[in-house]
Design a protein around this motif. Sequence first.
Motif, mmCIF file in Angstrom:
data_model
loop_
_atom_site.group_PDB
_atom_site.id
_atom_site.type_symbol
_atom_site.label_atom_id
_atom_site.label_comp_id
_atom_site.label_asym_id
_atom_site.label_seq_id
_atom_site.Cartn_x
_atom_site.Cartn_y
_atom_site.Cartn_z
ATOM 1 N N ILE A 169 0.834 -1.204 0.000
ATOM 2 C CA ILE A 169 0.000 0.000 0.000
ATOM 3 C C ILE A 169 0.867 1.253 0.000
ATOM 4 O O ILE A 169 0.454 2.307 -0.479
ATOM 5 N N CYS A 170 2.097 1.133 0.506
ATOM 6 C CA CYS A 170 3.042 2.250 0.404
ATOM 7 C C CYS A 170 3.506 2.420 -1.042
ATOM 8 O O CYS A 170 3.381 3.494 -1.632
ATOM 9 N N ALA A 171 4.047 1.354 -1.610
ATOM 10 C CA ALA A 171 4.664 1.420 -2.929
ATOM 11 C C ALA A 171 3.672 1.730 -4.035
ATOM 12 O O ALA A 171 3.960 2.518 -4.948
ATOM 13 N N ILE A 172 2.499 1.111 -3.971
ATOM 14 C CA ILE A 172 1.521 1.254 -5.054
ATOM 15 C C ILE A 172 0.357 2.144 -4.653
ATOM 16 O O ILE A 172 -0.065 3.015 -5.414
ATOM 17 N N GLY A 173 -0.178 1.950 -3.442
ATOM 18 C CA GLY A 173 -1.345 2.728 -3.007
ATOM 19 C C GLY A 173 -1.040 4.193 -2.825
ATOM 20 O O GLY A 173 -1.660 5.067 -3.450
ATOM 21 N N ILE A 174 -0.050 4.502 -1.980
ATOM 22 C CA ILE A 174 0.313 5.895 -1.718
ATOM 23 C C ILE A 174 0.947 6.531 -2.950
ATOM 24 O O ILE A 174 0.924 7.751 -3.119
ATOM 25 N N GLY A 175 1.491 5.713 -3.832
ATOM 26 C CA GLY A 175 2.141 6.242 -5.029
ATOM 27 C C GLY A 175 1.196 6.800 -6.071
ATOM 28 O O GLY A 175 1.650 7.432 -7.034
ATOM 29 N N ASN A 176 -0.130 6.557 -5.897
ATOM 30 C CA ASN A 176 -1.102 7.021 -6.892
ATOM 31 C C ASN A 176 -0.774 6.416 -8.263
ATOM 32 O O ASN A 176 0.103 5.566 -8.370
ATOM 33 N N PRO A 177 -1.456 6.807 -9.341
ATOM 34 C CA PRO A 177 -1.208 6.165 -10.636
ATOM 35 C C PRO A 177 0.250 6.202 -11.081
ATOM 36 O O PRO A 177 0.765 5.220 -11.623
ATOM 37 N N LYS A 178 0.931 7.319 -10.852
ATOM 38 C CA LYS A 178 2.329 7.424 -11.277
ATOM 39 C C LYS A 178 3.197 6.406 -10.534
ATOM 40 O O LYS A 178 4.020 5.709 -11.148
ATOM 41 N N GLY A 179 3.039 6.313 -9.237
ATOM 42 C CA GLY A 179 3.806 5.354 -8.464
ATOM 43 C C GLY A 179 3.449 3.926 -8.792
ATOM 44 O O GLY A 179 4.328 3.055 -8.894
ATOM 45 N N ALA A 180 2.148 3.668 -8.973
ATOM 46 C CA ALA A 180 1.707 2.318 -9.298
ATOM 47 C C ALA A 180 2.286 1.868 -10.634
ATOM 48 O O ALA A 180 2.770 0.732 -10.769
ATOM 49 N N LEU A 181 2.255 2.746 -11.625
ATOM 50 C CA LEU A 181 2.795 2.410 -12.939
ATOM 51 C C LEU A 181 4.295 2.147 -12.849
ATOM 52 O O LEU A 181 4.813 1.171 -13.410
ATOM 53 N N THR A 182 5.004 2.995 -12.122
ATOM 54 C CA THR A 182 6.450 2.842 -11.992
ATOM 55 C C THR A 182 6.817 1.517 -11.339
ATOM 56 O O THR A 182 7.703 0.789 -11.816
ATOM 57 N N VAL A 183 6.134 1.186 -10.246
ATOM 58 C CA VAL A 183 6.412 -0.076 -9.558
ATOM 59 C C VAL A 183 6.161 -1.267 -10.479
ATOM 60 O O VAL A 183 6.971 -2.207 -10.549
ATOM 61 N N HIS A 184 5.062 -1.255 -11.198
ATOM 62 C CA HIS A 184 4.758 -2.373 -12.078
ATOM 63 C C HIS A 184 5.747 -2.454 -13.238
ATOM 64 O O HIS A 184 6.125 -3.557 -13.664
ATOM 65 N N GLN A 185 6.184 -1.313 -13.755
ATOM 66 C CA GLN A 185 7.163 -1.336 -14.840
ATOM 67 C C GLN A 185 8.483 -1.948 -14.377
ATOM 68 O O GLN A 185 9.051 -2.805 -15.049
ATOM 69 N N TYR A 186 8.972 -1.508 -13.242
ATOM 70 C CA TYR A 186 10.241 -2.026 -12.735
ATOM 71 C C TYR A 186 10.111 -3.477 -12.296
ATOM 72 O O TYR A 186 11.095 -4.231 -12.332
ATOM 73 N N SER A 187 8.897 -3.883 -11.897
ATOM 74 C CA SER A 187 8.696 -5.265 -11.464
ATOM 75 C C SER A 187 8.918 -6.253 -12.605
ATOM 76 O O SER A 187 9.321 -7.399 -12.369
ATOM 77 N N LEU A 188 8.660 -5.832 -13.841
ATOM 78 C CA LEU A 188 8.870 -6.725 -14.961
ATOM 79 C C LEU A 188 10.346 -7.075 -15.131
ATOM 80 O O LEU A 188 10.684 -8.139 -15.644
ATOM 81 N N ASP A 189 11.225 -6.178 -14.689
ATOM 82 C CA ASP A 189 12.661 -6.427 -14.806
ATOM 83 C C ASP A 189 13.289 -6.919 -13.507
ATOM 84 O O ASP A 189 14.170 -7.778 -13.517
ATOM 85 N N PHE A 190 12.858 -6.358 -12.365
ATOM 86 C CA PHE A 190 13.473 -6.694 -11.082
ATOM 87 C C PHE A 190 12.694 -7.729 -10.283
ATOM 88 O O PHE A 190 13.210 -8.272 -9.304
ATOM 89 N N GLY A 191 11.448 -7.983 -10.667
ATOM 90 C CA GLY A 191 10.594 -8.881 -9.902
ATOM 91 C C GLY A 191 9.707 -8.096 -8.946
ATOM 92 O O GLY A 191 10.096 -7.044 -8.430
ATOM 93 N N TYR A 192 8.514 -8.624 -8.703
ATOM 94 C CA TYR A 192 7.533 -7.918 -7.879
ATOM 95 C C TYR A 192 7.971 -7.768 -6.438
ATOM 96 O O TYR A 192 7.887 -6.688 -5.856
ATOM 97 N N GLU A 193 8.406 -8.866 -5.832
ATOM 98 C CA GLU A 193 8.733 -8.784 -4.408
ATOM 99 C C GLU A 193 9.848 -7.781 -4.151
ATOM 100 O O GLU A 193 9.744 -6.939 -3.250
ATOM 101 N N LYS A 194 10.921 -7.848 -4.925
ATOM 102 C CA LYS A 194 12.050 -6.947 -4.718
ATOM 103 C C LYS A 194 11.622 -5.495 -4.898
ATOM 104 O O LYS A 194 11.981 -4.615 -4.103
#
Length: 424
Positions: A169-194
């Motif tokens: 909820i910190c990384a994606i929720g508090i991040g709003n659409p911009k944060g959520a998109l960024t986390v999901h984009q980087y997750s494709l390369d670094f993995g979701y958990e990391k």
Amino acid sequence: MYAETVNFPRMARVKQIIAQSAIKDIRSAVSEEVKRINVADLIKPGEKVGITVGSRGIANLKVIVEVLIEEVEQVGGEPFILPAMGSHGGGTAEGQIEMLKSLGISSETMNVPVIACGEASQIGTTQQGIPVYVNNITLSEQLDKVIIFNRVKEHTEFEGEIESGIHKICAIGIGNPKGALTVHQYSLDFGYEKTITEVGAYIINHLPVAFAFATVENYYHKTAHLKAMLPNEIADEEKRLLKLAKSNLGKIPFEELDVLIIDEMGKNVSGAGMDTNVIGRILVFGQKEPEKPVIKRIVVLDTTEESHGMATGVGLADFTTKKLVDKLDLWSTYFNCITAQAPEKGRIPIYFATEKDSIGAALTCIGITKPEDARVVHIQNTNEVEIIEVSESLVKEVVDRSNLQLLEELKPMQFDEVGNIIRI
């Protein structure tokens, strides 16, 4: 059509025996747990305190938030609701407010302001170079402290020590659409958990977090555990709570099926519309698919009212209905899928005018097994698997297992006059 050409299997109603505990007096339990960490040491009189509330249908949500508000007010703080839902609610302040209203959370019901904002700003970069975004409200004079509140549960797109909870909820929720998109984009390369853990930890360390508050639910979606955590306790406690959450999971009691019929999907059921841990499909680039259960065809018949037309996850099914497709809010669905970097989940399956035709079509796509002999399970949704219907080919397994109870004898698969399957 297929409704007239297929021999549907006979079905019987079955109950899974699931024994789990729950907290009876939620209000007292929340209050006692918050008092345990001595809120007066964490929040000073006059401080403006944002309490995060996401878009999930958490058990006892309204009561828990009410008590958190009361505890802040008792030490002289000025609480408000801080929507934290990433791209949900269309990614706008107005949409966030409407989403919370559908969960019973509003300025009228809670007697405190709901301060929403769809914008986010970058506050830094993690060690791996991931940009970190937070809701602009957290950077304004409207907030002095934040209470991070969320349910801890399994994630629908990956497995790890930390999945869906405080860090998310910190990384994606508090991040709003911009944060959520960024986390999901980087997750494709670094993995979701990391990615989620690293970004979430950065936010916990850089925002004025008073404390975190987490719940864990049992299979029946009743609150089973509560935990207040100081910032330096969050990582270890969330790992422990996730283990508890996973021990409470309800699943389909068969590992191999020809067809799974699901009455409804929705965001209030699962972040993926249908719980991927139940259906055995993830469809996320770079993530390993579950080994079990193995289900040849999935039919989803409708979407919940609470989803407001968002059908993220419909692409996990092979067949659906015109009824569901007609309810789709395409923009909301596509926006959420693209933000999550999972366009696969927004694909529209083959659909028919009636549920009977959709189920019949699925039964013709299971290989050499005759439809009447197919291993079929019918459930309400992926959260409700205590009472299910099973086909004739599964009944012997039911009789042989102590955790399954046969509730009625076999009878033809039941449809109403317009071709809708009779709901469980």
